[in-house]
Write an enzyme that holds these catalytic residues in place. Structure first.
Site, PDB file in Angstrom:
ATOM      1  N   SER A   8       0.888  -1.223  -0.027  1.00 35.72           N
ATOM      2  CA  SER A   8      -0.015   0.059  -0.209  1.00 35.72           C
ATOM      3  C   SER A   8       0.765   1.209   0.094  1.00 35.72           C
ATOM      4  O   SER A   8       0.526   2.278  -0.729  1.00 35.72           O
ATOM      5  CB  SER A   8      -0.844  -0.008   1.241  1.00 35.72           C
ATOM      6  OG  SER A   8      -0.054  -0.036   2.244  1.00 35.72           O
ATOM      7  N   CYS A  70       2.982  -7.211   1.834  1.00 38.59           N
ATOM      8  CA  CYS A  70       1.921  -6.662   2.388  1.00 38.59           C
ATOM      9  C   CYS A  70       1.032  -7.663   3.125  1.00 38.59           C
ATOM     10  O   CYS A  70       0.539  -8.313   2.399  1.00 38.59           O
ATOM     11  CB  CYS A  70       1.005  -5.589   1.709  1.00 38.59           C
ATOM     12  SG  CYS A  70      -0.468  -4.770   2.528  1.00 38.59           S
ATOM     13  N   CYS A 182       2.863  -6.586   9.917  1.00 39.44           N
ATOM     14  CA  CYS A 182       2.751  -5.678   9.126  1.00 39.44           C
ATOM     15  C   CYS A 182       3.947  -5.143   8.463  1.00 39.44           C
ATOM     16  O   CYS A 182       4.722  -4.915   9.324  1.00 39.44           O
ATOM     17  CB  CYS A 182       1.901  -4.480   9.744  1.00 39.44           C
ATOM     18  SG  CYS A 182       1.831  -3.049   8.656  1.00 39.44           S
ATOM     19  N   THR A 183       4.336  -4.999   7.176  1.00 38.34           N
ATOM     20  CA  THR A 183       5.469  -4.640   6.691  1.00 38.34           C
ATOM     21  C   THR A 183       5.832  -3.287   6.885  1.00 38.34           C
ATOM     22  O   THR A 183       7.123  -3.183   6.864  1.00 38.34           O
ATOM     23  CB  THR A 183       5.530  -5.022   5.207  1.00 38.34           C
ATOM     24  OG1 THR A 183       4.422  -4.443   4.530  1.00 38.34           O
ATOM     25  CG2 THR A 183       5.518  -6.538   4.824  1.00 38.34           C
TER      26      THR A 183
HETATM   27  N1  DGL Z   1       2.106  -2.733   4.905  1.00 39.42           N
HETATM   28  C1  DGL Z   1       0.798  -3.235   5.084  1.00 39.42           C
HETATM   29  C2  DGL Z   1       0.799  -4.841   5.762  1.00 39.42           C
HETATM   30  O1  DGL Z   1       1.717  -5.253   5.925  1.00 39.42           O
HETATM   31  C3  DGL Z   1      -0.433  -2.571   5.335  1.00 39.42           C
HETATM   32  C4  DGL Z   1      -0.192  -1.228   5.758  1.00 39.42           C
HETATM   33  C5  DGL Z   1      -1.537  -0.369   5.728  1.00 39.42           C
HETATM   34  O2  DGL Z   1      -1.826  -0.127   4.568  1.00 39.42           O
HETATM   35  O3  DGL Z   1      -2.504  -0.284   6.437  1.00 39.42           O
HETATM   36  O4  DGL Z   1      -0.247  -5.080   6.508  1.00 39.42           O
END
Ligand code: DGL
Length: 257
Positions: A8, A70, A182-183
């Protein structure tokens, strides 16, 4: 060979950084859905549509493998993406299984940080039910952390106050491992580690994901012919957001945060 990385926003850079170290002889295309970040606080159907559209755009760029870097996007759409496209697709999953296994001997609990949307998914519920026989896994959504990260907010005081507040209801002596599901969150590993009791380990799924990517590439007989070149794309906010991605990747590569 160009490998596509999708997130994202800038979170997937934490996975890309791992991949650049482990697979330097590939080229990369990194795509951020800037128009719609954050995903984790939005309705599932909207997020699904955003993902399909952004990935479709990436497919027009000639990528030969896709890493959905993600956790939220993986839990919402990875199965559908695999039905739509025949190239190798690797997703992310919160590293709950290895954490539970690693934690076994200590008798302590595991705390998973992820976005609200990831934690609401039946995929997450199924994962925890499968691996958490002892009922030792707790989950905590940290949506604000994605926003901090997107704003390149790395002020230690701000983040320490934030983590202390979020963790105030937990007795940290009961926990042995925190899973970053979450990444975006690994940008804050060092800051978080400093406020945690020293016995708590912080883990994420990035190394496991890149190991699976490497295995898949060799199964497909794809030898690296690139040089670690990274091309950035986003769905809006150019050219500022492209600069932001470059800065964030440099911070990660230079171990500056
Ligand atoms: N980086 C994403 C993940 O690993 C999403 C973060 C988001 O857009 O809320 O879940």
């Amino acid at each position: 060979m160009t490998i596509g990385f999708f997130d994202s926003g800038i979170g997937g850079l934490t996975v890309l950084e791992e991949s650049l170290r482990r697979l330097p002889a590939q080229d990369y295309l990194y795509m951020a859905d800037t128009l719609h970040v954050p995903y984790g606080t939005k309705p599932q159907d909207d997020v699904r549509a955003y993902i399909l559209k952004a990935v479709e755009q990436m497919m027009g760029e000639g990528i030969e493998a896709l890493v959905v870097a993600c956790n939220t996007a993986t839990s919402i759409a990875v199965n559908e993406l695999r039905e739509l496209y025949s190239l190798p697709i690797i997703g992310m999953e919160p590293a709950v299984k290895p954490a539970v296994e690693m934690n076994h001997a200590t008798g302590k609990r595991v705390l998973v940080f992820a976005t609200p949307l990831t934690l609401q998914q039946s995929k997450y519920y199924a994962l925890v039910s499968r691996v958490d026989e002892g009922g030792i896994v707790d989950s905590l959504p940290l949506p604000e952390l994605v926003q901090y990260c997107e704003n390149l907010q790395f002020d230690k005081r701000v983040l320490e106050d934030y983590f202390r507040d979020k963790l105030s209801g937990y007795d940290l002596n009961d926990y042995g491992i925190i899973v970053l599901g979450c990444t975006h969150y690994p940008f804050y590993t060092n800051i978080l580690q400093e406020i945690l009791p020293p016995h708590i380990r912080i883990v994420n799924g990035n190394a496991g994901t890149v190991r699976r990517l490497a295995a898949l590439l060799s199964r497909y007989g794809v030898a690296g012919r690139g040089s670690g070149k990274v091309r950035f794309m986003c769905t809006g906010g150019e050219p500022e957001y492209i600069d932001k991605m470059r800065i964030a990747l440099e911070l990660l590569r230079g171990n500056e945060i």
